[in-house]
Design a protein around this motif. Structure first.
Motif, PDB file in Angstrom:
ATOM      1  N   LEU A   1       0.823  -1.208   0.000  1.00 45.63           N
ATOM      2  CA  LEU A   1       0.000   0.000   0.000  1.00 45.63           C
ATOM      3  C   LEU A   1       0.855   1.255   0.000  1.00 45.63           C
ATOM      4  CD1 LEU A   1      -3.041   0.412  -0.096  1.00 45.63           C
ATOM      5  CD2 LEU A   1      -3.023   0.742   2.371  1.00 45.63           C
TER       6      LEU A   1
ATOM      7  N   ALA B   1       1.350   2.269  -3.452  1.00 45.87           N
ATOM      8  CA  ALA B   1       0.099   2.331  -4.209  1.00 45.87           C
ATOM      9  C   ALA B   1       0.171   3.351  -5.329  1.00 45.87           C
ATOM     10  CB  ALA B   1      -1.066   2.677  -3.278  1.00 45.87           C
TER      11      ALA B   1
ATOM     12  N   ASP C   1      -3.678   6.839  -8.271  1.00 53.47           N
ATOM     13  CA  ASP C   1      -5.141   6.779  -8.212  1.00 53.47           C
ATOM     14  C   ASP C   1      -5.646   6.441  -6.820  1.00 53.47           C
ATOM     15  OD1 ASP C   1      -5.146   7.317 -10.873  1.00 53.47           O
ATOM     16  OD2 ASP C   1      -5.566   5.273 -11.532  1.00 53.47           O
ATOM     17  N   ILE C   2      -4.798   5.807  -6.020  1.00 58.07           N
ATOM     18  CA  ILE C   2      -5.154   5.456  -4.647  1.00 58.07           C
ATOM     19  C   ILE C   2      -4.425   6.353  -3.657  1.00 58.07           C
ATOM     20  CG2 ILE C   2      -5.140   3.605  -2.918  1.00 58.07           C
ATOM     21  CD1 ILE C   2      -5.086   1.614  -5.290  1.00 58.07           C
ATOM     22  N   ASP C   3      -3.139   6.527  -3.879  1.00 56.25           N
ATOM     23  CA  ASP C   3      -2.282   7.231  -2.928  1.00 56.25           C
ATOM     24  C   ASP C   3      -2.729   8.678  -2.687  1.00 56.25           C
ATOM     25  OD1 ASP C   3       0.307   7.238  -1.363  1.00 56.25           O
ATOM     26  OD2 ASP C   3       0.677   8.909  -2.727  1.00 56.25           O
TER      27      ASP C   3
ATOM     28  N   TYR D   1      -5.474   9.879  -2.161  1.00 58.83           N
ATOM     29  CA  TYR D   1      -6.562   9.993  -1.201  1.00 58.83           C
ATOM     30  C   TYR D   1      -6.151   9.586   0.217  1.00 58.83           C
ATOM     31  CZ  TYR D   1      -9.415  10.381  -5.402  1.00 58.83           C
ATOM     32  OH  TYR D   1      -9.932  10.776  -6.610  1.00 58.83           O
TER      33      TYR D   1
ATOM     34  N   PHE E   1      -9.213   8.851   3.858  1.00 52.96           N
ATOM     35  CA  PHE E   1      -9.420   7.709   2.975  1.00 52.96           C
ATOM     36  C   PHE E   1     -10.549   6.829   3.494  1.00 52.96           C
ATOM     37  CE2 PHE E   1      -8.640   3.181   2.123  1.00 52.96           C
ATOM     38  CZ  PHE E   1      -8.679   3.184   0.736  1.00 52.96           C
TER      39      PHE E   1
ATOM     40  N   TRP F   1     -14.028   6.698   2.139  1.00 58.24           N
ATOM     41  CA  TRP F   1     -14.294   5.854   0.972  1.00 58.24           C
ATOM     42  C   TRP F   1     -15.317   4.760   1.294  1.00 58.24           C
ATOM     43  CZ3 TRP F   1     -12.728   0.573   0.501  1.00 58.24           C
ATOM     44  CH2 TRP F   1     -12.887   0.016  -0.779  1.00 58.24           C
TER      45      TRP F   1
ATOM     46  N   VAL G   1     -11.626   4.481  -7.194  1.00 64.15           N
ATOM     47  CA  VAL G   1     -10.647   3.932  -6.254  1.00 64.15           C
ATOM     48  C   VAL G   1     -10.825   2.418  -6.133  1.00 64.15           C
ATOM     49  CG1 VAL G   1      -9.898   3.907  -3.844  1.00 64.15           C
ATOM     50  CG2 VAL G   1     -10.421   6.079  -4.965  1.00 64.15           C
TER      51      VAL G   1
ATOM     52  N   ALA H   1      -9.286   0.848  -9.102  1.00 63.14           N
ATOM     53  CA  ALA H   1      -7.820   0.913  -9.038  1.00 63.14           C
ATOM     54  C   ALA H   1      -7.276  -0.168  -8.109  1.00 63.14           C
ATOM     55  CB  ALA H   1      -7.385   2.298  -8.553  1.00 63.14           C
ATOM     56  N   ILE H   2      -7.986  -0.428  -7.015  1.00 63.29           N
ATOM     57  CA  ILE H   2      -7.558  -1.494  -6.105  1.00 63.29           C
ATOM     58  C   ILE H   2      -7.745  -2.862  -6.755  1.00 63.29           C
ATOM     59  CG2 ILE H   2      -8.053  -2.650  -3.909  1.00 63.29           C
ATOM     60  CD1 ILE H   2      -8.870   0.088  -2.787  1.00 63.29           C
TER      61      ILE H   2
END
Length: 332
Positions: free
Chosen positions: A59, A62, A65-67, A69, A205, A208, A273, A276-277
């Protein structure tokens, strides 16, 4: 564009139907890929469970697109308490042939921490289609049992859950009766006020877990998909397809509803998100772990080099401060 289609004697519906067939093929590929890769992911889970801090390190690498947030306060929890992360196509697990492979469940497992009591947080995303043609991921807010004074969303998640429960409990209003905008409820007002005070740049985050998307029930989605398939079948067979009455009016009403839903979604990009995960971080976990190891190795090398340079500088300084011995034959 309409003129070009008319000249080519190709209808917009034909192009739309062909595009949908491409989507159907991609969906079937996901179904088959999931079946083939499932035992591999099971083996990977067994191996990485033996590696300390595997998922926190993944993580940490990451993609943007994720990081983007993950706030510093979020990172502190994720890096210190995250034990495991997994993605499943839960509808396929329930019904391999009829389940939609685009529906996903993302599961986080945590060690005991100072912020919340939950050891598992799982968020499900259903692929749904509405009667107005929208198709995408929708979800339900997942509550978090925050410890006193430790809510990183500062009440946003709880308010989102309360508004969602209120919305679901209300009977769905007929589109033809939507002549005037319905005023916000007290809970909706409280949520909107809290969102205005927070600002999207400072949202945790963990907000989410409150993503909703559009309010589309399983029943509405099933009916919309069946109607679309029937229309495609008729067009392919050359049968007439009647136009829906008051379509423009319904679309206008839906736009108003969508605006309200978007305004009250505490994490509007939650579906992006999730994708992306599911499509990047999860399948590429080994790649991101190796990147973390290489980055850590490079940092250690830089640290050792800095230490060696400092030692060399100290030795040079000591040598310069010592009195020089005179060589034989030198003059005073």
């Amino acid at each position: 564009m309409a003129a070009a289609l008319e000249e080519a004697q190709v209808s917009y519906e034909e192009l739309s139907d062909l595009e949908q067939e491409f989507d159907d093929v991609e969906t079937e590929i996901i179904r088959q890929q999931y079946a083939l890769s499932k035992p591999l992911y099971a083996r990977r889970a067994e191996l990485v469970a033996k590696i300390p801090n595997f998922w926190p390190l993944v993580l940490e690498q990451a993609p943007m697109d994720i990081d983007e947030y993950i706030q510093p306060s979020d990172s502190a929890i994720l890096l210190s308490s995250l034990k495991s992360l997994s993605v499943s196509r839960f509808e396929l697990d329930e019904d391999e042939k009829n389940g939609d492979p685009r529906s996903i469940a993302i599961r986080f497992e945590f060690a005991e921490n100072e912020h919340f009591e939950d050891t598992v947080l799982e968020k499900k995303f259903w692929w749904r289609q509405s009667k107005d043609g929208y198709a995408g991921l929708v979800s339900e807010p997942v509550p978090i049992k925050w410890k006193p004074g430790k809510d990183l969303t500062e009440g946003l998640l709880d308010l989102a859950k309360a508004v969602y429960d209120e919305q679901v409990a209300q009977p769905k209003q007929d589109k033809k009766d939507k002549k005037a905008k319905v005023p916000l409820t007290e809970k909706q007002k409280a949520l909107k006020e809290k969102m205005d005070q927070t600002g999207m740049g400072g949202v945790s985050f963990f907000a989410w877990f409150g993503y909703i998307g559009e309010y589309i029930s399983a029943e509405e989605s099933k009916q919309a998909i069946e109607e679309e398939r029937e229309e495609r079948r008729k067009r392919k067979a050359g049968e007439p397809v009647p136009k829906k009455d008051d379509e423009d009016e319904e679309m206008e009403d839906d736009d108003d509803d969508d605006e309200l839903e978007e305004d009250l979604d505490i994490f509007p990009t939650g579906d992006a998100v999730a994708m992306a995960i599911a499509d990047d971080l999860w399948p590429g976990a080994l790649k991101y772990f190796i990147q973390a190891q290489e980055q850590d190795g490079a940092s250690e090398l830089d640290f050792e080099t800095d230490e060696e340079d400092e030692e060399d500088d100290e030795e040079d300084e000591e040598a310069a401060s010592r009195p020089q011995k005179k060589h034989k034959g030198s003059k005073n």
